[in-house]
Scaffold this active site. Structure first.
Site, short mmCIF file in Angstrom:
data_model
loop_
_atom_site.label_atom_id
_atom_site.label_comp_id
_atom_site.label_asym_id
_atom_site.label_seq_id
_atom_site.Cartn_x
_atom_site.Cartn_y
_atom_site.Cartn_z
N CYS A 2 0.82 -1.21 0.00
CA CYS A 2 0.00 0.00 0.00
C CYS A 2 0.86 1.27 0.00
O CYS A 2 2.01 1.25 0.45
CB CYS A 2 -0.87 0.03 1.25
SG CYS A 2 -1.84 -1.45 1.47
N ARG A 27 4.98 0.10 -6.13
CA ARG A 27 4.95 -0.72 -4.93
C ARG A 27 3.95 -1.86 -5.06
O ARG A 27 3.99 -2.81 -4.28
CB ARG A 27 4.55 0.14 -3.72
CG ARG A 27 5.56 1.22 -3.39
CD ARG A 27 4.98 2.20 -2.41
NE ARG A 27 4.65 1.58 -1.14
CZ ARG A 27 5.40 1.63 -0.05
NH1 ARG A 27 6.54 2.29 -0.08
NH2 ARG A 27 5.03 1.06 1.07
N TRP A 76 -3.05 -2.62 -1.47
CA TRP A 76 -2.63 -3.98 -1.85
C TRP A 76 -3.33 -4.88 -0.85
O TRP A 76 -3.02 -4.85 0.33
CB TRP A 76 -1.11 -4.08 -1.75
CG TRP A 76 -0.50 -5.30 -2.32
CD1 TRP A 76 -0.14 -5.53 -3.62
CD2 TRP A 76 -0.10 -6.48 -1.60
NE1 TRP A 76 0.44 -6.76 -3.76
CE2 TRP A 76 0.46 -7.37 -2.54
CE3 TRP A 76 -0.19 -6.89 -0.28
CZ2 TRP A 76 0.96 -8.63 -2.19
CZ3 TRP A 76 0.30 -8.14 0.07
CH2 TRP A 76 0.86 -8.99 -0.87
N ASN A 107 -1.49 1.94 6.02
CA ASN A 107 -0.64 0.86 5.52
C ASN A 107 -0.32 -0.03 6.71
O ASN A 107 -0.10 0.48 7.81
CB ASN A 107 0.70 1.40 5.01
CG ASN A 107 0.56 2.11 3.67
OD1 ASN A 107 -0.52 2.18 3.12
ND2 ASN A 107 1.68 2.62 3.18
N GLY A 108 -0.23 -1.34 6.47
CA GLY A 108 0.12 -2.25 7.56
C GLY A 108 -1.03 -3.21 7.85
O GLY A 108 -1.98 -3.31 7.06
N GLU A 490 19.45 -16.15 -8.11
CA GLU A 490 18.98 -14.84 -8.53
C GLU A 490 18.49 -14.88 -9.98
O GLU A 490 17.45 -14.29 -10.30
CB GLU A 490 20.11 -13.80 -8.36
CG GLU A 490 19.75 -12.39 -8.75
CD GLU A 490 18.55 -11.78 -8.00
OE1 GLU A 490 18.04 -12.39 -7.05
OE2 GLU A 490 18.11 -10.69 -8.42
N LYS A 494 14.73 -13.85 -11.15
CA LYS A 494 14.49 -12.80 -12.16
C LYS A 494 13.58 -13.36 -13.25
O LYS A 494 12.70 -12.67 -13.75
CB LYS A 494 15.81 -12.33 -12.81
CG LYS A 494 16.66 -11.44 -11.94
CD LYS A 494 16.14 -10.04 -11.74
CE LYS A 494 15.28 -9.84 -10.56
NZ LYS A 494 15.74 -9.85 -9.23
N GLU A 497 9.76 -14.17 -11.55
CA GLU A 497 8.92 -13.11 -11.00
C GLU A 497 8.33 -12.19 -12.05
O GLU A 497 7.25 -11.64 -11.87
CB GLU A 497 9.64 -12.31 -9.90
CG GLU A 497 10.77 -11.44 -10.35
CD GLU A 497 11.41 -10.66 -9.19
OE1 GLU A 497 10.73 -10.34 -8.22
OE2 GLU A 497 12.61 -10.38 -9.29
N HIS A 513 19.70 -36.16 -7.31
CA HIS A 513 19.03 -36.69 -6.12
C HIS A 513 17.52 -36.49 -6.19
O HIS A 513 16.85 -36.50 -5.16
CB HIS A 513 19.63 -36.04 -4.86
CG HIS A 513 21.07 -36.38 -4.69
ND1 HIS A 513 21.51 -37.63 -4.32
CD2 HIS A 513 22.19 -35.65 -4.92
CE1 HIS A 513 22.82 -37.64 -4.29
NE2 HIS A 513 23.26 -36.45 -4.66
N LYS A 612 6.83 -4.00 -4.36
CA LYS A 612 8.24 -3.63 -4.28
C LYS A 612 8.75 -3.79 -2.86
O LYS A 612 9.85 -4.28 -2.63
CB LYS A 612 8.41 -2.18 -4.75
CG LYS A 612 9.84 -1.68 -4.72
CD LYS A 612 10.70 -2.43 -5.71
CE LYS A 612 12.15 -2.03 -5.68
NZ LYS A 612 13.00 -3.02 -6.38
O1 M6R Z 1 13.54 -4.38 0.10
P1 M6R Z 1 14.16 -5.72 0.34
O2 M6R Z 1 15.52 -5.84 -0.27
O3 M6R Z 1 14.16 -6.12 1.77
O4 M6R Z 1 13.23 -6.74 -0.44
C1 M6R Z 1 13.46 -8.12 -0.38
C2 M6R Z 1 12.68 -8.85 -1.43
O5 M6R Z 1 11.30 -8.59 -1.28
C3 M6R Z 1 13.10 -8.46 -2.85
O6 M6R Z 1 14.46 -8.69 -3.05
C4 M6R Z 1 12.28 -9.26 -3.88
O7 M6R Z 1 12.60 -10.61 -3.82
C5 M6R Z 1 12.49 -8.68 -5.28
N1 M6R Z 1 11.23 -8.64 -5.96
C6 M6R Z 1 13.36 -9.48 -6.14
O8 M6R Z 1 13.49 -8.94 -7.41
#
Ligand code: M6R
Length: 617
Positions: A2, A27, A76, A107-108, A490, A494, A497, A513, A612
């Site tokens: 949010c 976000r 959100w 928010n929260g 990673e 990428k 997501e 395994h 985000k």
């Molecule tokens: O703001 P942060 O680095 O704590 O966020 C952690 C994860 O939410 C963030 O890295 C997320 O996995 C990204 N979408 C990856 O691209």
């Protein structure tokens, strides 16, 4: 997650609020709304499900909502599905009384919302939404009217009564020239202008109006008027606050001709990496004094715990190999969401490193607090100045990626890697596990990384072609050993997501395994081979996949041309110090994730279901 924006001043509020909400779009959200009070004291709320353009259309770009004070929100969904009724702002209007109402955005998450909702129903309130926010607003309303007290006491009583996290912005009909905010565990910042003031959950929402900000701390409240602001603690006493200037400028959060923020941010990596290196490397030496770490302290740590989420956790996985190798110190890498609920026996003279771009990730913030409660020293590698994690950690390594807007992290990840290398190298030097010659050679090599990243970016068309070919893949596997496995983690994230293709990262030696049974004809298997000592081993594992029908892509360094005997398609990257290979190998994998997402016609910067900054558990 949010987003909150608030405005009070001499201009029409609604267009400013809408503009701020657009800047918070990254976000992630599913509905949005505005509440604006006109000069006659009437408050109007307009909400819309879906994209902000729906709200924009409903309000004619905000022009149909007169008034110079207002609050806006992007939601959100947590409690209750995405809908207009559940969208914020929420009001106390359906209350027992016809007394002036209270309107707010939040928010929260309010953890005891059910209990409070039941109580409010017993007190005669009725509810029109399924949200915890409506409960929160009605709780404020209840205390406000029951005790006939002002906003400070009504908010303070509510804060004592609710459990959970909140950044709250409210307008009281009785106090027409004011916006009130309250905070616990969810960020909120006040922006200071001339004859106008702003409030936002994220500074990027107000950067085009002001760079002078004041961060509200936990269990604090604030009152904004056009002329100024005051901050109060939970006892209602006024507290002195510092005003800081944000270095980021508004244009850093624009696309600058790129089609997507993600591509822009991928291209910003050479600069972000350079800036982060130079923030601590001075005259050929790493100087951690700005971070607050003394050599005596560095010498004493007996264990390192790295705690993070998502890509930041992947940085931790890479950093683990680097620390173990350069510092010869035991390292554990933990997911924040697991760490906070475990009774991990911890060495009292250990160091907990929390890695977070936003500095607001709820699980990482909770992990930091848990570590502090257990008496551990904490160091944050964080990108957002003034964020909760940055403010609460004992030591802070600030990465200089600048604002990162795309949900899929790229430049912040790269800067977090650099911060980890620099810490490991300095720890190694101080503890004499890294000699001066190697230290100097590594620092010199680190300076070449930005140029090498540029070179990889200049060859991106080949990856674009290959990505188009595999845009409709069903499953992709990333395999590698050691540091290459961390890179695979990673690369795989990428891919999935933003392209929604199922992908897995596997330690190459582990495939046999179980997972190898998933390999089918034509399945894309990407082998990452940047570590000389592990190269042959990973090639063998790739051959095992090929024997089962996989199509192999190899990602390795120039010079390893023999890979072409095995791989069907190869991507070469420049060589660097083996500890730094993640910084180069990740670039083609970021580009592949991006190009596949574009080829599939997806929303690259705002992938479905993601946010985000994940400020809920
Ligand atoms: O703001 P942060 O680095 O704590 O966020 C952690 C994860 O939410 C963030 O890295 C997320 O996995 C990204 N979408 C990856 O691209």
């Amino acid at each position: 997650m949010c987003g909150i924006v608030g405005y009070i001043g001499n201009k029409q509020a609604a267009p400013i609020l809408l503009d701020g909400l657009v800047r918070l779009e990254y976000r992630g959200y599913d509905s949005a709304g505005l509440a604006v009070r006109d000069d006659e004291g009437r408050t109007r709320i307009v909400k819309a499900k879906g994209r902000l353009k729906n709200l924009d259309e409903k309000t004619d770009g905000g022009r149909s909502m007169p008034g110079r004070v207002g609050i806006g929100h992007t939601r959100w969904a947590t409690h209750g599905q995405p809908s207009e009724a559940n969208a914020h702002p929420h009001s106390s209007e359906a209350s027992i009384s016809d007394k002036p109402c209270i309107v707010g955005v939040h928010n929260g998450i309010i953890e005891n919302f059910q209990e409070l909702r039941d109580k409010m129903i017993r007190k005669g309130y009725s509810f029109y939404s399924e949200t915890d926010t409506e409960v929160l607003i009605k709780t404020v309303d209840y205390y406000y009217h029951k005790y006939n007290i002002g906003p400070i006491d009504a908010l303070a009583k509510t804060m004592v009564r609710v459990r959970g996290s909140y950044a709250l912005a409210v307008m009281f009909d009785d106090h027409p020239g004011e916006i009130w905010v309250a905070r616990k565990d969810s960020p909120i910042v006040i922006g200071l202008g001339e004859g106008e003031n702003f409030v936002a959950s994220d500074v990027s929402a107000i950067l085009n109006h002001t760079r002078e900000v004041c961060y509200i701390d936990n269990l604090e409240m604030a009152r904004l008027t056009p002329e100024g602001f005051s901050v109060y603690n939970i006892d209602g006493d006024e507290v002195e606050k510092e005003v800081s200037t944000v270095d980021w400028d508004a244009s850093a959060a624009e696309k600058n001709g790129y089609e997507h923020f993600m591509m822009k941010e991928i291209h910003e990596q050479p600069k972000a990496v350079t800036d982060t290196i130079h923030s601590v490397v001075k005259d050929g030496k790493i100087d951690l004094s700005g971070i607050g770490l003394s050599t005596e302290e560095i010498q004493k740590f007996s264990q390192i715990y790295i705690v993070a989420c998502g890509s930041a956790w992947h940085v931790g996985m890479a950093a683990q190999y680097v620390f173990e190798d350069l510092v010869r110190i035991p390292v554990r890498v933990e997911l924040s969401s697991e760490f906070r609920y475990r009774c991990l026996p911890m060495s009292p003279d250990g160091l907990v490193i929390i890695i977070s771009q936003s500095g607001e990730t709820a699980d990482s913030l909770a992990a930091l607090r848990e570590a502090k409660t257990r008496g551990m020293k904490t160091l944050a590698i964080v990108n957002v100045v003034g964020s909760s994690i940055a403010r609460e950690a004992d030591y802070v390594f600030l990465t200089l990626a600048g604002p990162e807007i795309a949900v899929a992290t790229t430049k912040a990840y790269s800067c977090q890697l650099i911060a980890s290398y620099l810490l490991a190298m300095e720890f190694g030097r101080v503890r004499s596990t890294l000699d001066d010659e190697n230290y100097a050679a590594m620092l010199a090599e680190m300076e070449t990384l930005p140029g090498k990243i540029e070179r990889i970016l200049s060859e991106k068309e080949r990856l674009q072609w290959f990505s188009a070919k595999y845009a409709h893949a069903k499953d992709v596997f990333f395999v590698g050993r050691g540091l290459d496995y961390a890179i695979c983690l990673e690369g795989s994230l990428k891919m999935k997501e933003i392209s929604y293709i199922h992908s897995e990262a596997y330690a190459a030696g582990e495939l046999k395994h179980g997972t190898i049974s998933l390999i089918e004809d034509g399945m894309l298997v990407i082998g990452v081979l940047t570590q000389d000592g592990l190269y042959e081993k990973t090639v063998s594992n790739m051959v095992e996949c090929k024997a089962r029908g996989a199509y192999l892509m190899g990602l390795t360094c120039y010079g390893h041309y023999v890979i072409e005997d095995t791989a069907d398609f190869t991507v070469y990257i420049p060589k660097t110090d083996p500890h730094f290979m993640a910084s180069l190998a990740v670039i083609p994998l970021q580009l592949m994730g991006y190009y596949i997402s574009v080829a599939r016609g997806l929303d690259v910067d705002k992938p479905r279901n993601l946010a985000k900054s994940v400020t809920v558990e």
